[in-house]
Every structure is written in structure tokens, then in C-alpha cells.
Design a protein around this motif. Sequence first.
Motif, mmCIF file in Angstrom:
data_model
loop_
_atom_site.group_PDB
_atom_site.id
_atom_site.type_symbol
_atom_site.label_atom_id
_atom_site.label_comp_id
_atom_site.label_asym_id
_atom_site.label_seq_id
_atom_site.Cartn_x
_atom_site.Cartn_y
_atom_site.Cartn_z
ATOM 1 N N ALA A 61 80.628 16.194 41.400
ATOM 2 C CA ALA A 61 80.306 16.777 42.711
ATOM 3 C C ALA A 61 80.637 15.819 43.847
ATOM 4 O O ALA A 61 80.935 16.257 44.947
ATOM 5 C CB ALA A 61 78.830 17.147 42.771
ATOM 6 N N THR A 101 76.875 19.990 49.947
ATOM 7 C CA THR A 101 77.004 18.843 49.054
ATOM 8 C C THR A 101 75.876 18.820 48.022
ATOM 9 O O THR A 101 76.110 18.600 46.829
ATOM 10 C CB THR A 101 76.970 17.539 49.886
ATOM 11 O OG1 THR A 101 78.056 17.572 50.794
ATOM 12 C CG2 THR A 101 77.075 16.324 49.002
ATOM 13 N N SER A 146 85.787 18.320 50.047
ATOM 14 C CA SER A 146 85.490 19.563 50.749
ATOM 15 C C SER A 146 85.087 19.275 52.196
ATOM 16 O O SER A 146 85.410 20.043 53.088
ATOM 17 C CB SER A 146 84.414 20.371 50.013
ATOM 18 O OG SER A 146 83.134 19.922 50.325
ATOM 19 N N ILE A 147 84.422 18.145 52.441
ATOM 20 C CA ILE A 147 84.056 17.824 53.827
ATOM 21 C C ILE A 147 85.317 17.575 54.656
ATOM 22 O O ILE A 147 85.470 18.115 55.754
ATOM 23 C CB ILE A 147 83.120 16.590 53.868
ATOM 24 C CG1 ILE A 147 81.743 16.987 53.345
ATOM 25 C CG2 ILE A 147 83.006 16.035 55.290
ATOM 26 C CD1 ILE A 147 80.751 15.854 53.296
ATOM 27 N N GLY A 155 87.276 21.290 45.384
ATOM 28 C CA GLY A 155 86.946 20.647 46.648
ATOM 29 C C GLY A 155 87.609 21.369 47.811
ATOM 30 O O GLY A 155 86.971 21.649 48.822
ATOM 31 N N THR A 205 83.641 26.512 53.564
ATOM 32 C CA THR A 205 82.719 25.841 54.494
ATOM 33 C C THR A 205 83.363 25.715 55.871
ATOM 34 O O THR A 205 82.708 25.922 56.894
ATOM 35 C CB THR A 205 82.372 24.431 53.981
ATOM 36 O OG1 THR A 205 82.109 24.513 52.582
ATOM 37 C CG2 THR A 205 81.161 23.877 54.682
ATOM 38 N N SER A 215 82.710 17.084 46.844
ATOM 39 C CA SER A 215 82.084 17.225 48.158
ATOM 40 C C SER A 215 82.832 16.431 49.210
ATOM 41 O O SER A 215 83.024 16.903 50.334
ATOM 42 C CB SER A 215 80.629 16.737 48.109
ATOM 43 O OG SER A 215 79.921 17.473 47.163
ATOM 44 N N SER A 274 76.295 21.698 45.465
ATOM 45 C CA SER A 274 77.547 21.876 44.731
ATOM 46 C C SER A 274 77.439 21.576 43.226
ATOM 47 O O SER A 274 78.082 22.279 42.437
ATOM 48 C CB SER A 274 78.675 21.083 45.381
ATOM 49 O OG SER A 274 78.411 19.717 45.299
#
Lengths: 854, 229
Positions: free
Chosen positions: A490, A449, A497-498, A783, A790, A494, A452
Amino acid sequence: MWSLLRLVSLRHVFGAPLRSLLTLIGVAVGVATLVGIAAINRSVMDAFRSTIDTVAGKADLTVAAETSGFPEELLETVRAVPGVLHASGGLSVVAPVKDSPGESMYVMGVDLLDDGFFRTYEGVDTDVGKLADDLEFLNSTDRILVSERYAKEKGLKTGGTIELITPEGAKPFIIHGLLKETGPLKAFGGSVAVMFFGSLQEAFARGRTLTRIDVAIDPRVGLEAMKDRLQKVVGSSIEVDSPDRRGAAVQTMVRSFQLGLNLGSGVALLVGVFLVYNTVSISVVQRRREIGTLRALGATRRRIRALFALEAGVFGLVGSLLGLPLGILVGKAAIGSVSNSISEIYVKVNTHSVQLGVPEMVMGLTLGVLGSVFAALRPSWIASAVQPVEALRKDAAIGAGAVEVKSWPTYLGVFLLAIVWPTTQIPPPLENLPLGGYAAIFFILMGVTLLSPLVLRTLNVPFARPGELLFGISGRLAADNFARAPVRTAVPVSALSIGVAMAVTLSSFIGSFQASTDRWIEQAVPADLFVTSSAKLAGTQNQSMQASLQKEIEAVPNVDLVDPVRLMAHDVLGLRIYVISLSSDIYRSRGNPLILEGSLPDAAQRASGQVVISENFARRRDLKVGSTFPIKTPTGEHTYTVGAVIIDYTSDQGSVIVDRELFVKQFNSDLVDTFHVYVKDLGALDQTRAAITSKLSGRFNAYVLSNAELRQEARKLVGGAFAITYAMEIVAVALALLGIINTLLAAVLDRTREIGLLRAVGADRRQIIKLFAGEAFFIGLTGSLFGVVTGGVVGYIVTKIVGVQATGWNFPFSYPWGTAVQMVVIATCAAIIAGLYPARRAASLDVVEALAYE
Amino acid sequence: MIQVANVSKVYRRGKNEVRALDDVTLTVPRGQFLSVMGSSGSGKSTLLNLLGALDVPTSGTLKIDGREISRFPDDELSRFRRDRLGFIFQFFNLLPTLTAIENVILPELLAGKSRDELEPKARALLEQFGLTGRDTHRPDELSGGQMQRVAIARALLSEPALLLADEPTGNLDSKTGGEVLRLIREATRARNLTVVMVTHDAHAAEVGDRIVRLADGRVVGDDPVRVAA
């Protein structure tokens, strides 16, 4: 301060109602998930503990061999011990109800006269005091007492019958009377029956064994002294402990399962808090001039910081307060699945109600508020750096937020990623508590995070061409805009993406596990048919069967070999593992066990106590080939030697495979949980299966599964165990989509002038929609791509470190390509859809006003 | 070229009614450079927005090239702006992420034309405007005067029939402003372009052929510019 909050902040909150609402939803859903899961975990454990407590009654000490039992003569021995004021023996079984798959009854066998000392039984239509002389009740093997509530629910009356499955098959039990729902009858949601212990021994083929003796002691002797005295008398193979200590093994066993759920819900809150970060950052950028004005008017830096932190705190508080009632809904929705999984895998729990307790509420409010304030730290720091002179600048850096490579977020991000590996190496502080691995996962998510924005600001270059191809010039501009305010972009990237990363992580873990169990069943458990009495998988919900059934199955045409397999949950070296007994010769000749170390013991070695243990048991207790360890059996404590370590996925706690002959002798029991059937002609499998089924169907809720079906069931069990966690990660992805709406709404405001210009030079509404939908597309794509990468790394850590620490199993990691592609496509499409609303808002701007907009 | 007949524009601000334009009638022949002057609030920007098809009149008719634009649907208005009009703004309004040349070709890209076909033409325009070698610079690497010249190039690239300029020198110093005005004058005269420029700077207004003065939404003066002696 408060007046500043009221005068300045609240107006902005109400000035951007949609954005504020989305933020509140984010926090509320995050808190609800966290609180709901915490409440479920507590309810399950409470139910389990209260079951132990209500069943245990008022005993000072309990002499117990819960799984294997001991001869009933021990009761007299215990009674004779000086200092024992009263002792009552009993045993209990979990009996499946005939023709109601999944339903079972906890049947207690007690001596009512003795047992009344420890537990309260109150009759509804029966005088419990007289039952001790009631010969009909004492002499028949089919008389039971059930709770009034159970009878009412099932429409049963005194004199009616209920069919329960015993090792000898289903038997009708006559309801001799009804009991009030007090004492032990409150346990397991009331599915409890009481019998005379002698009748239970008879009806359930338990020989003359008991599993428990409750003891009241002379207080003058003292608990510890009495415990020592009793332990000496009963020998080391039987536990003597106070009732409240019991159940500890189960709690340890369930710990990692519950921790996994808690962390899953933590991710939802984390993403929710990202929305607060998002909103406060946007607010700081858009209110630069106002901040400058406040500074010019004398507000200190600290005051500005406090103002924004407070604003976030208010979001956190209101969101959390909304989240608490929502948490009850989450709890209600998920409790069934969680308690089913725990019942299937670990121990029978019966709880379908969930209440929000004070601890959950306090935790939800605290984490919701503190998380939000924490999320506001960085933006409020940026706000406090605004110079008073910026009040005078007309174009005060709208939408900007440059990325400094050499800044603390970069250093912190690199630092966090650098300590990931060392963190994973921290040994778990408690059994089944892989804290280091979980911390490492958090560090990865935070590190990615923080770093990014650095990556995002460079992505306009690779995205420009595809953007133009997809959406024309609007796509090119979208790529530019996407990379232009990387600090802001971001945040939704983020958050998304999490969510995606955790979904991919879970999928990789589940997939890797399923692939390994598949391979294991195929090679090491190669029988053609698996016969169980009352549940698809042998284990906590299945009733054992008597050994004589073997002959009946062998008599079925086309049956070649039958291996009677026992799977007995048993406490060994402080773990509730499975002791598996099987015919070693069949196992050697038919199966192909995946041996990691040593070799399968031959007949002579088996007779001398050589056993095979599972990889996870070996790892948990540091056992190697040649190591010896004790197991408490009804015939005393025996020492076993490890002959081989193999891969075995029967239990996440561990398993020991003992030759059947030895087991029957030492455990005094020839019961069978699954018959492994090998057929001569696979072509006639279906007929053989039908023949076995019809032979057993009258007597049991029998299941006859093929090898493929068994694998399917194992997959389902694994999938079911993670279903709720997976659902929570999907919630996290959905919250991240709210973040996209939030960010793009802010972008519409920031770029109003630009939109006006584009419209003035001839862009039509569709092109403006494409501009914002395109940006949403890039946010979604980036993302989800970050997430699948990840997620691969985190999945590897979960499989190879967290999983190994929590289960002792070390199975090969496989990357879930299917899920990854699916997540990228779904998340990107969902992002575009989320972007449509802001895009339409942008397209409908009045051109004249937009051009005049500052 | 432009026929404005009895046009009024009324805005509602809460309970108040603001009559931004009040029965304005005006004709601008092809190739004329019209300066519109007035103090702030006189209605000059409103007039420009109407001419630029950014807004529609409350009453009256407005014809450009003989076509009644106030009846166009939104998409057609977009197309009309793209094909027939050029805009120059006080604050340049260049897109910060695009290079000078990309800003110039942006309207044509929006019209769906290809970059390869547009770039040589745009580069030639930039060279003509004294921006040789600046075509790959982004706005923040250009001076105010340079940015405005990029904006002029953008307005002219599509060879519009009508150029609308809103205080084009408002954000420039007087020397640079003078250069920019000269450039607009020369470039439009060479192309026989109709220009409507709004300004409150009397000096700037004199670069045109004719000056219309507005006050409180009405035309209060309409005079040809005397050629400087």
C-alpha cells in the motif's frame, strides 16, 4: 539509546545501502522542493516589498492614486496643510522597451529638488544638485537618467538613446546622465529611469496628473492626526497611508497563487516522507526476530518505539540536510517562471535571484525531521508489539502484516473521508486563502492511503487472470504477491496515487479553466483582431495607446468596426480589480456576454451609472443586481449600480465594465489598451492584419492577434501559471517510483527462499524477472488507477471550492480523460521499469544460497 | 543414471577455503533408492545441490542420463530441472498463496503447459496420496504431513527421471515421517524412479536400497540396505 541506535540501527542502514540511499533521496528531493518554493515565494515578495520601500523612500505618509492619478494642483493643497513639513509629487509609468518584447522600464517622474528630501539620487557623471537648474533636462520631454548598472548591461552611454514605448508610439529618450545604483535605482533589478515629472506627463500623455505625493510631517502632530487632516483635504477618492501599508492589496492578490505553489511542494515532501514510512515498515518486518531478541534481553516497548522513531528521525535529518543545497537549485530553476507568471498576471516583479534564508532552512529541517518521525509512528508501534518469544521463532512472519478490517487505520480513514465535505464548507479565514478546501484535499489523500490496504488485499482475484495472460504463471504469482503484504504494498501504491492524483487534479483544474476562458473569449469577446502596443495580452505588461489610433485603424481597408477597450488595474472595495471600459453598443450588438443575472444596461441606464460586473467580483464582495458600490476616480468618488453580473475571466480579482463615454469623463483618460477590430470580410483577415501591423510596427512593439490566437495566449497564460506546480507533481510521481524500487528490493529479500524454490523446480531467470516486473506492474497500475479516481474527486473540490474561494470564478468542472489515460500508461510503464532492477537482483540470486536463506 | 567422477566442490568463505566435497566418485543405477547420510557439514547437501543442477562442481565430472550437466548454461539448467528432476525439501517450500493443486502443477505451469491439461492429473495424484478434497486448500490450512505429500505430488507430476529429497522428514514427527517415507518409497518404486535422499536419521535412511555415508566431504561408507528380517 544512542548506543542502541549506533549498534543496531546503523548497521541495518549500511547493510541495505541502496534502500537507505533511495530513502534519503526521497526526503532530500521533498525537502528541496518545499524549501526551494518557499524561498522563491519569499524572494518574490521581498523584491516586491523592497521595491515599494526603495521607491517610497523616507516619506511618513503618501497621498496616492496609483492607477488613476489626480490633478497636480493637489500638491499645492497638500503643502498648505498645517503640519506638512515637506511634500514632493511625482508619477511613474512602466514603459516597454522598443523591439525587446517582455522588457520594460520603470520610469519615475519627479522634481529632483523636492524629491531629494525623500530619496537619494547620486550622480556618476552628473551633479544631481544642478539638475534642478538644468534647462535642457527640465524643458525637453526626452531626457532621462538611468542607473550606471543598467547602462553598463545595455552598453549605453551618456548622450546615447533608448527607445521606449509611450501611448503615442515609440520615442527615443536621450540619456542625460548616469546615476549610482542607490535609493530607488535599486528597484526592479535596476531597470529604472528618472525624468522630470513635467517631461514624463508630456511624453506619456498623462496630462497634468500625478499619482503620488510623499509627505514629511511634523512629528509633534502625530501620524494619525496628520493622516486625518490630509484625508479631509484630498477627499475620499485618494488614499492617504504610510508607505509600508502600501502593497498590501498586491500581497493579498498574490497570496492564493503562492499558497498553491507551497501546497504543490508540500505534496512532494509528503511523498518523500512516504519513503521513510516504507523503509521503516520494511525494517520492522525484517527485523522481527531481532526486535524479539532485544525485548527478551530487556528492552522496553517504549525503547523499541523510540529506536525506530529515532532511526526515522536520522533519515529525516540527513535527508533534509542534503535537501537544503538542492533547494537552492530548485529555487534557481523555478524563479524565472514564477516571477514571469506573477509579472504577467499581477504586478511587475523583477527578481531572478533566490537565496535560502534561515526561515526556509528551519522549516525544511523541521518538516523533514518531524515528517519522518511521524511517518515512523505506525511501524514503530507495530515493532513495539513484537513479543520476546518471537526471537525464538525461525520463520518469524516474514513479509506478513495482516490487514485488520476493524483497526484504527480503517476507522481513521473512514472518519477522514467523512469529514471531507464539512471541511470544504469552512469559510476562508482570509481573503484568497481557501484553507478549508486545502485541508479537505489532505484528508482525502490520507483517507485513501489509510483504506488502500483493505482494497489491495482483495485485488489478487481480479488481477490473477490478466496477470496470467500477460506474464504467464509468473503474472499469476505476481498478482498473489501484490495482494499478499497489503500494508507494505500500500505504501508505494499510495505514494504513486498521491502524485498521480495531484497531477490529474491540476490538469482538471487547468483544463476546466482553459475550456471556460475559451468559451468566454469566443462568445463574449468575439472581435476578429486584437491590437495591443507591446504585449500579447493587455494587462500589466502592456503600454496604453492614445485614442487617436482608432481613426488610423478604421482607415485600414476591410475594417468594419473598432472598439477602443481600456483595461485599467484599479483598487475598488479593497481589491485590485480591472476597470474595463468599452463601447457598450458594440459590446451589445457583436458580443454575446454570458449573463448570470440582470441584463446589459441601455444607454439611459449607463448614463445614470449602471455597470456590468464580473461573477468573481460579485461573489467576493457579495454584490447583486441593484447593489451599489463606490469607485474612486480622478473626478471624485462615484457610485455605480450593478446592472448585470456576467462571466468574465479578465482578472482573478474581479472586473467592472464601464461604458467608455462615462469612463473617459470620470477617469479623465481616453487611453486605450486593446483595439478590438471587427472586419467585414473574414477571408481577407490576413491582409487586414498585415496592414494594421505595418501601420503600427514602427511605433510600437505591436501585436495583432486573431481570436484564435488570443484564446491560445489565454491558455498559455493559465498553463504557464501552473507549470511549476505541475512539474512538482511529476517530481512526486518520480519519488513514488523510488518507493516501488524500495518495496520490491525488500520483497526480494523476504521471498528469497521462494525464489530459490521456483528456480529449483525449473523457473528460468526470465520468469523470475517477470514475477517482479509483474508485481511492479500491478503496483503501478493500482497506484495510478487510485490516483486518477482520487484526482477526479480532488480536482472537483479544487475547481468548485478552492478555485471559487481563491478566484471567485465558478466554472464547470471537466474531467481530464486524456491526462488520466496518459498518467495510467506512463506511471504503469515507469513502475515496470522501476521494478526491473529489483527483478534482476531476484533473478541473479544464487539458487543454493536462496534455498538455504532464512 | 548418475555418474559422479572425482567431483570436488570448494567454497571460499573470506580467506578460508572450505572443501565441501573432496574427490567423490559414485554411480547410481536407474531405479535405485540411495540414502546419503552424514553429520552436518559432511557434504551431503552439497552433493544433493550438484545432483539437482543447482550448483556446479569445482572439478570432476557429473553426468545424469549420460549428459554432462555441469557444462549447461543457466537456461538449459532451468529446463533440465523442470523436465528431469523432482525436488522434496525439509521445509516443504510450498508457495503460500497457491492452493494445494496449484502448488502441484506449478513446475509444469512454469514449463508453459496449460492448466486444464494438468489439473486432472494433479488431482489424481493428490487423491492417490490421501489428499482427497484438499486440493483447494492453501498451505496454511494443511498439516505438516499433508504439506509434504503435496510437495511429493509436485515432484512427481512431471514424471521426472530423478527425485532428490533433502531431509524430507526433518520437520515431521516420527509417525508422520514414517508415512511420508513409505509414500516416497512406494510411489518411486512403482515408477522405477531413481531417488537420492539426504538424511541424518539412520531409521529414515534404511528405507532406501543403499546407504552412502559422507564425512568431511569424502565417501566413507557404501553399503546395501539389508532387507529387514
